[in-house]
Write an enzyme that holds these catalytic residues in place. Structure first.
Site, short mmCIF file in Angstrom:
data_model
loop_
_atom_site.label_atom_id
_atom_site.label_comp_id
_atom_site.label_asym_id
_atom_site.label_seq_id
_atom_site.Cartn_x
_atom_site.Cartn_y
_atom_site.Cartn_z
N CYS A 247 115.13 12.75 92.91
CA CYS A 247 114.92 13.99 93.84
C CYS A 247 115.98 14.52 94.66
O CYS A 247 116.00 15.83 95.08
CB CYS A 247 113.68 13.11 94.84
SG CYS A 247 112.10 12.78 93.98
N CYS B 268 113.61 8.44 96.33
CA CYS B 268 113.73 8.70 94.78
C CYS B 268 115.21 9.49 94.64
O CYS B 268 115.45 10.55 95.28
CB CYS B 268 112.51 9.95 94.54
SG CYS B 268 112.94 10.69 93.05
#
Length: 173
Positions: free
Chosen positions: A99, A96
């Site tokens: 993230c 991600c």
């Protein structure tokens, strides 16, 4: 530079250091010879090991980590649910992109609180049971907990001011 330090150490041998050298050599049962690069050929002998007194290292300093990775369900229970401090839980994934942006910024916001809050990191690929249990449907998801109860949450990226106010609100509640 390193050769100059090595040569300086060789020239500053004291009589006691030279007298200790045969004792050391007899205990290793091998012969020493110099190579052309001013290093011991075999076995490797550290000149600092022959000095009589080495400076002591500084005492270890203990610092509280800003964040920690969750290892399993029991670790989550011990460090998050049973925590005396409020805890931010960062549900993330290695793949991600957002993230990877949010994680360090969130750690920075938590570090500003100087130990009043803890931060747990949960990789959803490793701990899908925790992600399902807390209703994580997208990453990054941040959940704030106190005493095992969910207080607040958000999904996605936030700027630094929003993160600071989110963390400050968790402490103030």
């Amino acid at each position: 530079m390193a050769h100059r330090l090595l040569v300086r150490r060789v020239w500053t041998f004291t009589v006691k250091d030279v007298c200790c050298l045969p004792v050391f050599l007899s205990s290793t049962n091998s012969t020493l010879s110099f190579s052309t690069s001013l290093q011991w050929a075999a076995p490797r002998l550290n000149f600092l090991s022959l000095s009589r007194s080495l400076p002591r290292s500084l005492p270890p300093t203990f610092r509280r980590e800003v964040s920690f990775n969750i290892q399993d369900k029991e670790d989550f229970t011990d460090r998050v649910i049973n925590s005396d401090l409020p805890v931010l839980i960062d549900f993330h994934a290695q793949w991600c992109g957002p993230c990877k942006i949010l994680g360090p910024r969130l750690e920075k916001a938590v570090a500003k609180q100087k130990g009043c809050i803890a931060m747990a990191k949960v990789d959803i690929d490793d701990h899908t049971d925790l992600a399902i249990e807390y209703g994580v449907s997208a990453v990054p998801t941040v959940i704030a907990m106190r005493g095992g109860d969910v207080i607040d949450r958000f999904v996605g990226l936030k700027d630094d001011d929003q993160l600071d106010s989110f963390v400050a609100n968790l402490i103030g509640q």
